[in-house]
Design a protein around this motif. Sequence first.
Motif, PDB file in Angstrom:
ATOM      1  N   GLY A 297       0.811  -1.212   0.000  1.00 40.07           N
ATOM      2  CA  GLY A 297       0.000   0.000   0.000  1.00 40.07           C
ATOM      3  C   GLY A 297       0.843   1.260   0.000  1.00 40.07           C
ATOM      4  O   GLY A 297       0.382   2.313   0.431  1.00 40.07           O
TER       5      GLY A 297
ATOM      6  N   ALA B 210       2.443   4.536  -1.298  1.00 45.77           N
ATOM      7  CA  ALA B 210       2.225   5.572  -2.307  1.00 45.77           C
ATOM      8  C   ALA B 210       3.553   5.803  -3.031  1.00 45.77           C
ATOM      9  O   ALA B 210       4.564   6.079  -2.403  1.00 45.77           O
ATOM     10  CB  ALA B 210       1.749   6.862  -1.658  1.00 45.77           C
TER      11      ALA B 210
ATOM     12  N   GLU C 108       2.286  10.596  -7.696  1.00 41.77           N
ATOM     13  CA  GLU C 108       1.063  11.377  -7.775  1.00 41.77           C
ATOM     14  C   GLU C 108       1.182  12.308  -8.973  1.00 41.77           C
ATOM     15  O   GLU C 108       2.226  12.900  -9.201  1.00 41.77           O
ATOM     16  CB  GLU C 108       0.865  12.192  -6.496  1.00 41.77           C
ATOM     17  CG  GLU C 108      -0.418  12.998  -6.456  1.00 41.77           C
ATOM     18  CD  GLU C 108      -0.285  14.400  -7.013  1.00 41.77           C
ATOM     19  OE1 GLU C 108      -1.300  14.928  -7.486  1.00 41.77           O
ATOM     20  OE2 GLU C 108       0.828  14.957  -6.989  1.00 41.77           O
TER      21      GLU C 108
ATOM     22  N   TRP D 167      -3.248   9.296  -7.489  1.00 38.94           N
ATOM     23  CA  TRP D 167      -2.167   8.612  -6.788  1.00 38.94           C
ATOM     24  C   TRP D 167      -1.964   7.211  -7.334  1.00 38.94           C
ATOM     25  O   TRP D 167      -2.922   6.526  -7.696  1.00 38.94           O
ATOM     26  CB  TRP D 167      -2.493   8.515  -5.301  1.00 38.94           C
ATOM     27  CG  TRP D 167      -2.253   9.807  -4.597  1.00 38.94           C
ATOM     28  CD1 TRP D 167      -3.151  10.809  -4.381  1.00 38.94           C
ATOM     29  CD2 TRP D 167      -1.026  10.251  -4.038  1.00 38.94           C
ATOM     30  NE1 TRP D 167      -2.559  11.836  -3.717  1.00 38.94           N
ATOM     31  CE2 TRP D 167      -1.244  11.518  -3.489  1.00 38.94           C
ATOM     32  CE3 TRP D 167       0.241   9.686  -3.939  1.00 38.94           C
ATOM     33  CZ2 TRP D 167      -0.251  12.238  -2.857  1.00 38.94           C
ATOM     34  CZ3 TRP D 167       1.225  10.403  -3.305  1.00 38.94           C
ATOM     35  CH2 TRP D 167       0.983  11.663  -2.770  1.00 38.94           C
TER      36      TRP D 167
ATOM     37  N   HIS E 213      -9.449   2.086  -1.011  1.00 40.74           N
ATOM     38  CA  HIS E 213      -9.507   3.371  -1.713  1.00 40.74           C
ATOM     39  C   HIS E 213     -10.926   3.639  -2.202  1.00 40.74           C
ATOM     40  O   HIS E 213     -11.660   2.716  -2.549  1.00 40.74           O
ATOM     41  CB  HIS E 213      -8.528   3.366  -2.895  1.00 40.74           C
ATOM     42  CG  HIS E 213      -7.127   3.089  -2.456  1.00 40.74           C
ATOM     43  ND1 HIS E 213      -6.326   4.054  -1.906  1.00 40.74           N
ATOM     44  CD2 HIS E 213      -6.409   1.948  -2.443  1.00 40.74           C
ATOM     45  CE1 HIS E 213      -5.163   3.516  -1.589  1.00 40.74           C
ATOM     46  NE2 HIS E 213      -5.191   2.240  -1.897  1.00 40.74           N
ATOM     47  N   GLU E 214     -11.279   4.913  -2.231  1.00 38.32           N
ATOM     48  CA  GLU E 214     -12.616   5.296  -2.662  1.00 38.32           C
ATOM     49  C   GLU E 214     -12.852   4.950  -4.125  1.00 38.32           C
ATOM     50  O   GLU E 214     -13.913   4.471  -4.503  1.00 38.32           O
ATOM     51  CB  GLU E 214     -12.809   6.797  -2.451  1.00 38.32           C
ATOM     52  CG  GLU E 214     -14.200   7.281  -2.718  1.00 38.32           C
ATOM     53  CD  GLU E 214     -14.367   8.744  -2.389  1.00 38.32           C
ATOM     54  OE1 GLU E 214     -15.078   9.427  -3.131  1.00 38.32           O
ATOM     55  OE2 GLU E 214     -13.777   9.203  -1.394  1.00 38.32           O
TER      56      GLU E 214
ATOM     57  N   VAL F 117     -10.775   3.298  -7.746  1.00 43.13           N
ATOM     58  CA  VAL F 117      -9.615   2.651  -8.341  1.00 43.13           C
ATOM     59  C   VAL F 117      -9.777   2.737  -9.849  1.00 43.13           C
ATOM     60  O   VAL F 117     -10.781   2.291 -10.394  1.00 43.13           O
ATOM     61  CB  VAL F 117      -9.488   1.173  -7.904  1.00 43.13           C
ATOM     62  CG1 VAL F 117      -8.363   0.479  -8.635  1.00 43.13           C
ATOM     63  CG2 VAL F 117      -9.289   1.096  -6.398  1.00 43.13           C
TER      64      VAL F 117
END
Length: 86
Positions: A31, A33, A36, A41, A61-62, A64
């Motif tokens: 996971g 990051a 960006e 991201w 995540h909200e 994908v």
Amino acid sequence: MAKARVTAEAEVPPPLPLAVLAALRPVAHRGEAVAEADGVWCFDDSKATNPHAALVAVEAHERVSRLAGGQVKGASLDAQIAERLC
């Protein structure tokens, strides 16, 4: 919750646990990051090597946009998991 419990069980006095928890970052390839661009991201979760782990990563995540990756390698991939991953 797990992070808070570990600090409590280690008997770390407040306010240190909050500062420690805020500073924690994901382990590489879990996971993490990595880039960006224009508010989009990119995360590396290459340690999610089975369908269930990949599903947890995606649902963290909200939204994908794209998920790419290897082979199922004999893992169970029932219709419900396949539908949620695709």
